[in-house]
Enzyme design. Structure first.
Site, PDB file in Angstrom:
ATOM      1  N   SER A 140       8.358  52.843  77.174  1.00  0.00           N
ATOM      2  CA  SER A 140       7.492  51.887  77.375  1.00  0.00           C
ATOM      3  C   SER A 140       5.978  52.200  76.896  1.00  0.00           C
ATOM      4  O   SER A 140       5.398  52.946  77.220  1.00  0.00           O
ATOM      5  CB  SER A 140       7.428  51.182  78.814  1.00  0.00           C
ATOM      6  OG  SER A 140       6.554  50.308  78.971  1.00  0.00           O
ATOM      7  N   GLY A 141       5.485  51.283  75.968  1.00  0.00           N
ATOM      8  CA  GLY A 141       4.376  51.377  75.325  1.00  0.00           C
ATOM      9  C   GLY A 141       4.323  52.230  74.138  1.00  0.00           C
ATOM     10  O   GLY A 141       3.182  52.532  73.561  1.00  0.00           O
ATOM     11  N   THR A 180       8.227  46.887  70.366  1.00  0.00           N
ATOM     12  CA  THR A 180       8.088  45.506  70.218  1.00  0.00           C
ATOM     13  C   THR A 180       7.090  45.235  69.206  1.00  0.00           C
ATOM     14  O   THR A 180       7.481  44.393  68.532  1.00  0.00           O
ATOM     15  CB  THR A 180       7.148  44.959  71.539  1.00  0.00           C
ATOM     16  OG1 THR A 180       8.069  45.421  72.867  1.00  0.00           O
ATOM     17  CG2 THR A 180       7.440  43.352  71.460  1.00  0.00           C
ATOM     18  N   ASN A 204       1.903  49.843  79.796  1.00  0.00           N
ATOM     19  CA  ASN A 204       1.699  48.729  78.675  1.00  0.00           C
ATOM     20  C   ASN A 204       1.248  47.482  79.226  1.00  0.00           C
ATOM     21  O   ASN A 204       1.877  47.025  80.097  1.00  0.00           O
ATOM     22  CB  ASN A 204       3.077  48.625  78.131  1.00  0.00           C
ATOM     23  CG  ASN A 204       3.191  47.957  76.617  1.00  0.00           C
ATOM     24  OD1 ASN A 204       2.114  47.233  76.255  1.00  0.00           O
ATOM     25  ND2 ASN A 204       4.204  47.866  75.880  1.00  0.00           N
ATOM     26  N   SER A 217       4.202  44.792  78.354  1.00  0.00           N
ATOM     27  CA  SER A 217       5.482  45.686  78.306  1.00  0.00           C
ATOM     28  C   SER A 217       6.524  44.597  78.303  1.00  0.00           C
ATOM     29  O   SER A 217       6.750  43.749  79.189  1.00  0.00           O
ATOM     30  CB  SER A 217       5.424  46.504  79.642  1.00  0.00           C
ATOM     31  OG  SER A 217       6.630  46.966  79.733  1.00  0.00           O
ATOM     32  N   SER A 218       7.594  44.809  77.500  1.00  0.00           N
ATOM     33  CA  SER A 218       8.825  43.914  77.456  1.00  0.00           C
ATOM     34  C   SER A 218       9.821  44.268  78.846  1.00  0.00           C
ATOM     35  O   SER A 218      10.027  45.382  78.954  1.00  0.00           O
ATOM     36  CB  SER A 218       9.871  44.138  76.183  1.00  0.00           C
ATOM     37  OG  SER A 218       9.060  44.369  75.423  1.00  0.00           O
ATOM     38  N   GLY A 253      12.772  51.947  76.810  1.00  0.00           N
ATOM     39  CA  GLY A 253      13.194  53.473  76.412  1.00  0.00           C
ATOM     40  C   GLY A 253      13.281  53.971  77.967  1.00  0.00           C
ATOM     41  O   GLY A 253      13.195  53.535  78.817  1.00  0.00           O
ATOM     42  N   GLU A 307      13.260  55.880  81.026  1.00  0.00           N
ATOM     43  CA  GLU A 307      11.895  55.931  82.002  1.00  0.00           C
ATOM     44  C   GLU A 307      12.019  56.561  83.383  1.00  0.00           C
ATOM     45  O   GLU A 307      13.092  56.952  83.787  1.00  0.00           O
ATOM     46  CB  GLU A 307      11.921  54.374  82.722  1.00  0.00           C
ATOM     47  CG  GLU A 307      11.052  53.395  81.864  1.00  0.00           C
ATOM     48  CD  GLU A 307      11.026  52.006  82.533  1.00  0.00           C
ATOM     49  OE1 GLU A 307      10.692  51.104  81.891  1.00  0.00           O
ATOM     50  OE2 GLU A 307      11.510  51.856  83.470  1.00  0.00           O
TER      51      GLU A 307
HETATM   52  N1  LIG Z   1       1.830  50.260  65.087  1.00  0.00           N
HETATM   53  C1  LIG Z   1       0.966  50.003  66.147  1.00  0.00           C
HETATM   54  N2  LIG Z   1      -0.329  49.704  65.443  1.00  0.00           N
HETATM   55  C2  LIG Z   1      -1.271  49.311  66.484  1.00  0.00           C
HETATM   56  N3  LIG Z   1      -1.043  49.326  67.736  1.00  0.00           N
HETATM   57  C3  LIG Z   1       0.169  49.444  68.225  1.00  0.00           C
HETATM   58  C4  LIG Z   1       1.026  49.745  67.347  1.00  0.00           C
HETATM   59  N4  LIG Z   1       2.111  50.128  68.198  1.00  0.00           N
HETATM   60  C5  LIG Z   1       1.921  49.496  69.463  1.00  0.00           C
HETATM   61  N5  LIG Z   1       0.478  49.573  69.575  1.00  0.00           N
HETATM   62  C6  LIG Z   1      -0.053  49.234  70.836  1.00  0.00           C
HETATM   63  O1  LIG Z   1       0.452  49.460  71.718  1.00  0.00           O
HETATM   64  C7  LIG Z   1       0.782  48.570  72.676  1.00  0.00           C
HETATM   65  C8  LIG Z   1       2.184  48.748  73.122  1.00  0.00           C
HETATM   66  O2  LIG Z   1       3.189  48.532  72.452  1.00  0.00           O
HETATM   67  P1  LIG Z   1       4.346  47.735  72.566  1.00  0.00           P
HETATM   68  O3  LIG Z   1       5.336  47.469  71.300  1.00  0.00           O
HETATM   69  O4  LIG Z   1       4.563  46.603  73.327  1.00  0.00           O
HETATM   70  O5  LIG Z   1       5.350  48.910  73.344  1.00  0.00           O
HETATM   71  P2  LIG Z   1       6.864  48.964  73.675  1.00  0.00           P
HETATM   72  O6  LIG Z   1       7.271  47.608  73.382  1.00  0.00           O
HETATM   73  O7  LIG Z   1       7.322  50.112  73.065  1.00  0.00           O
HETATM   74  O8  LIG Z   1       6.572  48.960  75.222  1.00  0.00           O
HETATM   75  C9  LIG Z   1       0.856  46.990  71.909  1.00  0.00           C
HETATM   76  O9  LIG Z   1       0.500  46.119  72.575  1.00  0.00           O
HETATM   77  C10 LIG Z   1      -0.343  47.708  71.044  1.00  0.00           C
HETATM   78  O10 LIG Z   1      -1.592  47.250  71.513  1.00  0.00           O
HETATM   79 MG   LIG Z   2       8.259  46.239  74.563  1.00  0.00          MG
END
Ligand SMILES: Nc1ncnc2c1ncn2[C@@H]1O[C@H](COP(=O)(O)OP(=O)(O)O)[C@@H](O)[C@H]1O
Ligand SMILES: [Mg+2]
Length: 1063
Positions: free
Chosen positions: A142-143, A147, A192, A195-196, A424, A426
């Site tokens: 997560s994070g 996404t 996050n 977070s989804s 992912g 956890e």
């Molecule tokens: N490639 C990236 N560039 C800049 N910031 C990112 C990037 N990927 C993730 N982030 C930051 O990290 C945060 C969490 O990412 P997210 O995709 O929501 O994580 P996940 O879906 O894996 O839980 C996002 O809101 C963003 O602020």
């Molecule tokens: Mg996500």
């Protein structure tokens, strides 16, 4: 144009350096190639861009060090062969712009720095060219950025793919489905802020032209417990806060909501309604807009919001116990809103919230609930309402994304690109049923990953005709089996415990588990553990040794969550709902269905199996996301955290598999293209097959047989150091090549320029020569015509004027007139005049006369009074003497003088004697006596009235003009003259014989004064004069050699005048 590049510290991005314009990212594949090569050579600083190039590929430390180096340089992407490893930078790196998309389009995967877009483009091209379905699997905790990566991929496809012929709105819908799903399915967690809380698999359909024409979303296991409870520092799903923050007053009033989230019990558990990184108000606007894009009508939006609001109202339903400890609803207001928003009967709802309906032997029994049970029922209803609405929402989005054109031929030949963004692995302090499901899911995906990676590796070897060397790897099938095996698997045991009649609890489930799988090497409980590990395990816990590490699960709530029961009467109530969405979510058939619904775990297991099938049928691409720290901070590289992720993502395993055989493989064409300059036989052009070229090249480079293998289309290099040595040699070679290319290019460039200039010069020259030639020819032609005309005119010059001679005649005339101007007589005495042509004779005469008059006039105007007098006197003299007297011509050039004697030369007495009479002229003369002709010096004075002869101071004789009868003079050159005097008066002494040296002047003046111009006699031979009373004298004139005045023997005065040449 010269390509100027500057490598910025990352060694990967180049800029065009322009003195006047700000730096701009360079585009085009050339630029990209330059960057990639620089990245390879800058490997000391930025590490390797593909982990397979790590010398020490088994060392986790080396792996992490490479990640760290790259992360420090903001290079968040690195490959393990075709797998992309991404580290969340937690900052906007500006690497997803349109320019970046263009940069990665159509270029070979390995020729550009690693990037998500390279993965995206490779998948897309395989989809288009090979027409094979693709799946991009994005995993990580997560994070970690899953996404975010999914969104970037979607954006890439939406922006770079061609638009479909019909239904271009699909692209918008694909993009806009995201904010809606995120609003309902994402929440702020400790890890996050966005977070989804559900798993997502999204298919994008492309038609045969590669245009996106539709999509489909599968969602997995929404974390619905969040609706009723959040941990400290976490929030409920975004939509609640967005609605309260951004909804219009009117909407809120209609939904019976207050703006303050603190008023809602379901929103206050985490005590963090406000998050600095989230702007609920703006997000609300985005969601509202997105809803319309994905085909929501206003009514549907209203229904949806009613449900959201009703969940909040449900949370605020309170119960109080009556005397019999039965729960009673105390919050009537909330109930009223619920009734309206859900479109259900108030009393039914009230009853359903406080009673439980049991059907025993065909009889319905209502049993009242106590406080705890009522709260449980309420929360269960809230969760069910929300989660089913979420499912409905996904279905609704799918309807909107479904290709509207399903019947068209292009639809039938669609290919699909799947994007998997799933939770992912956890591990928390307290892990429950949800973590169990999530980790099981990851276990399945890992298995798939290993299977597919190994498979593709093996396939490549086979395709290339290289012997496959078996790779040792950890196969996690054993863990998957532990969870999912029929009868013996954890899920089966859980289900069994849920369905079993009697007092089944979470702990009885644990016992059953211990009984059934106690010998499994990946399973442990307090009871099964040895002394040492037992300490770390609670009694209500079991531990699974996942491929990614150990996770201890607390069994509390397992049964309940797996059952996911909603009391029958609550279901019934919801089935009667007039809210269209609710009535779709709660189907009446559910009530009559005697079969128990599938448990949550089983449902999840089934959907996972289905997902695995879906993924297996597609060609996979992987993005492995890593989270650099837990604080969501940019630039922080938490090694412990990262090592953990590297481990459970199985990256080392992945690398080992990839490196088991060869570190580097490349198509012969690409390899030859890059390194051909290192061998004289392949440089600059290899004419034969690329494979042979590579063979020659590697032999020249001295590769040992164990260092490489030649496949069918690729060369395989076993060790990175071999590649790096080649790369270093290339770097050296390139320096000299660059100089050579530069020189050649400059030579070529300047030669081209010279040729252009030369060409231009020739062009100008010939043009100018042509112009000059034409002008000359025109002039000649004109001249010839003119001459011809003149000749013809000349021939016909005497003929009457006709076209043939008109030109000539005119020419003659004009040239006469023009010439005349230059040939005019210079002065009045000049009598020359050009001969005029016959036609101009008269005009010429008139002009001549005009000219003459003009000159005369001019002359007259220019003379002074003195000169005029002089001329008048001269004219008179001329009249009298011209042609008559010999010495006249001598006198002509001599000017007449006003007087020959100054006032001082005349005696005052004489002047006195003259009185007021002025002297007009005075001249010394010689007087000859009348008798003896003796010469005596005298002065002759002219007054206005008389000629006065003076001897010194005495007036000797005064001759009044009236008495002057005439004047005689000879025609010779002498200067004697005689003044004839009237002789009626005896006082008169007779005529006077005088001699003046200025005889012409003296006589002229005398004649003028005395008005005797016509009385001058010019005599030949002799003059007779009256000598005295009754006596005449004679003067004889002869010519001789010199002047001689003598008295002749005959008594005459003999004058010999000199002969003058002029006569
Ligand atoms: N490639 C990236 N560039 C800049 N910031 C990112 C990037 N990927 C993730 N982030 C930051 O990290 C945060 C969490 O990412 P997210 O995709 O929501 O994580 P996940 O879906 O894996 O839980 C996002 O809101 C963003 O602020
Ligand atoms: Mg996500």
């Amino acid at each position: 144009m010269a390509l100027q590049v500057e490598l910025i510290p990352t060694g990967e991005i180049i800029r065009v350096v322009h003195p006047h314009r700000p730096c701009k990212l360079a585009l085009g594949s050339d630029g990209v190639r330059v960057t990639m090569e620089s990245a390879l050579t800058a490997r000391d600083r930025v590490g390797v861009q593909d982990f397979v190039l790590l010398e020490n590929f088994t060392s986790e430390a080396a792996f992490i060090e490479n990640l760290r180096r790259r992360f420090r340089e903001n290079l968040i992407y690195t490959y393990i062969g075709p797998v992309l490893v991404s580290v969340n930078p937690y900052r906007d790196l500006q690497i997803y712009s349109r320019q970046h998309m263009e940069r990665y389009r159509g270029v070979s995967f390995y020729e550009v720095p690693p990037h998500l877009f390279a993965v995206a483009d490779t998948a897309y091209r395989a989809l288009r060219t090979e027409r094979r379905d693709q799946a991009v699997m994005i995993s990580g905790e997560s994070g970690a950025g899953k996404t975010e990566a999914t969104k970037r991929l979607l954006q890439f496809y939406a922006e770079t793919c061609p638009a479909p012929e019909r239904g271009g709105a699909v692209r918008d819908r694909l993009l806009q489905s995201n904010p809606v799903l995120e609003a309902f399915g994402n929440a702020k967690t400790l890890r996050n802020d966005n977070s989804s809380r559900f798993g997502k698999y999204m298919d994008v359909q492309f038609d045969f032209k590669g245009a996106p024409v539709g999509g489909h979303i599968l969602s997995y296991l929404l974390e619905k417990s969040r609706v009723v409870h959040q941990n400290h520092g976490e929030r409920n799903f975004h939509i609640f806060y967005q609605l309260l923050e951004g909804g219009e007053e009117e909407t809120l009033r209609r939904l019976g909501l207050e703006r303050n989230p603190q008023s809602y019990l379901y929103l206050v558990k985490g005590q963090c309604a406000k998050v600095s990184s989230i702007n609920d108000k703006n997000d609300w606007k985005v969601v509202r807009k997105a809803l319309t894009v994905i085909d929501f009508t206003e009514d549907e939006v209203e229904d949806l919001l009613s449900i959201v609001a009703s969940v909040l109202h449900l949370g605020n339903i309170h119960f109080a116990a009556d005397e019999e400890s039965n729960a009673q609803v105390t919050t009537e207001n909330q109930l009223k809103y619920l009734t309206r928003l859900l479109g259900v009967e108030g009393s039914t709802l009230r009853e359903a919230l406080t009673h439980r309906k049991i059907i025993a032997k065909g009889e319905e029994l209502l049993s009242p609930l106590n406080l705890e049970q009522a709260a449980y029922a309420r929360d269960a209803l809230a969760k069910a309402v929300y989660s089913r609405t979420f499912t409905w929402l996904v279905a609704k989005i799918n309807r909107s994304l479904a290709s509207k054109d399903a019947e068209s031929p292009s639809w039938r030949s669609t290919t699909v690109l799947g994007l998997l963004d799933i939770y992912g692995f956890e591990v928390f302090q307290n892990n429950s049923f949800e973590q169990f499901c999530i980790n099981y899911c990851n276990e399945k995906l890992q298995q798939l990953f290993i299977e597919l990676t190994l498979k593709s590796e093996q396939e490549e070897y086979e395709a290339e005709g290289i012997a496959w060397e078996p790779v040792q790897y950890f196969n996690n099938k054993i863990i998957c089996d532990l969870v999912e095996e029929k009868f013996k698997g954890i899920v089966s045991i859980l289900d069994e415990e849920c369905l079993r009649p009697g007092e089944a609890t979470d702990l009885t489930f644990l016992e059953k588990l211990e009984d059934t799988v106690k010998h499994h090497p990946h399973f442990l409980t307090h009871k099964l553990a040895d002394q040492r590990t037992r300490k770390s395990l609670g009694r209500g816990e079991f531990r699974l040794l996942h491929y990614a590490g150990e996770v201890t699960y607390n069994v509390t709530g397992f049964l309940d969550k797996n059952n996911d029961l909603l009391f029958r009467n609550l279901k019934e109530t919801m089935c009667s709902s007039e809210n269209p969405i609710m009535s779709q979510c709660f189907d009446r058939s559910e009530l009559s269905d005697k079969k128990r619904p599938e448990t949550v775990a089983t449902q999840f297991k089934m959907s996972l199996l289905q997902l695995v099938e879906i993924l297996k049928s597609k060609e996979p691409a992987y993005v492995r996301c890593i989270k650099p720290n837990d604080a969501k901070q940019p630039g922080r590289f938490d090694e412990v955290l990262i090592r953990h992720q590297v481990k459970y993502l199985g990256l080392m395993e992945n690398l080992r598999v990839r490196r088991a055989g060869f570190a580097y493989r490349r198509k012969y064409e690409a390899f030859l293209q890059r390194y051909k300059s290192l061998c004289p036989e392949t440089w600059p052009i290899w004419a034969g097959r690329p494979q042979d070229g590579v063979a020659v090249l590697v032999r020249h480079l001295g590769y040992k047989p164990e260092e490489y293998k030649m496949g069918r289309t690729k060369i395989f290099i076993r060790f990175p150091k071999t590649l790096f040595a080649t790369e270093d040699a290339l770097e050296v070679r390139r320096q000299s090549l660059a100089t050579k290319i530069q020189a050649t290019w400059r030579g070529f460039h300047w030669r081209q320029k010279f040729l252009r200039v030369k060409q231009s010069a020739i062009c100008i020259q010939s043009w100018w020569r042509g112009t000059l030639g034409r002008r000359k020819a025109a002039k000649r032609k004109w001249a010839a015509q003119t001459i011809r005309r003149l000749i013809r005119g000349f021939i016909l010059r005497h003929a009457p004027r006709c076209p043939e001679n008109a030109f000539f005649l005119d020419h003659v005339r004009t040239s006469f007139l023009l010439n005349l101007r230059r040939q005019l007589p210079r002065n009045i005495l000049d009598t020359s005049w050009p001969t005029p042509p016959p036609a101009l004779r008269e005009a010429s005469e008139l002009l001549r006369e005009l000219c003459r008059k003009n000159m005369v006039w001019k002359y007259c105007r220019s003379i002074s009074p003195e000169w005029k007098q002089q001329l008048q006197q001269k004219a008179v003299a001329s009249e009298i003497f011209k042609g008559k007297k010999d010495n006249y011509p001598q006198s002509v050039p001599r000017l007449f003088i006003s007087t020959r004697l100054g006032a001082d030369e005349i005696s005052p007495k004489v002047l006195q004697a003259l009185g007021s009479e002025p002297i007009q002229y005075a001249v010394p003369v010689v007087k000859y006596d009348r008798k003896g002709y003796k010469p005596r010096s005298r002065q002759l004075l002219l007054t206005p009235n008389a000629v006065v002869i003076v001897e010194d101071a005495k007036v000797k004789q005064r001759i009044e003009y009236a008495n002057l009868t005439g004047i005689s003079v000879s025609s010779l050159s002498d200067s004697l003259f005689v003044l004839h005097v009237q002789r009626e008066d005896n006082k008169q002494k007779g005529d006077v014989v005088l001699q003046s040296d200025h005889v012409i002047e003296t006589l002229t003046k005398t004649a003028l004064s005395a008005d005797r111009v016509n009385n001058i006699n010019i005599n030949q031979g002799s003059i007779t004069f009256a000598g005295g009373p009754g006596r005449d004298g004679i003067i004889d004139f002869t010519t001789g050699s010199e002047l001689l005045v003598t008295k002749a023997k005959n008594g005459h005065l003999a004058v010999v005048a000199p002969r003058l040449n002029s006569r």
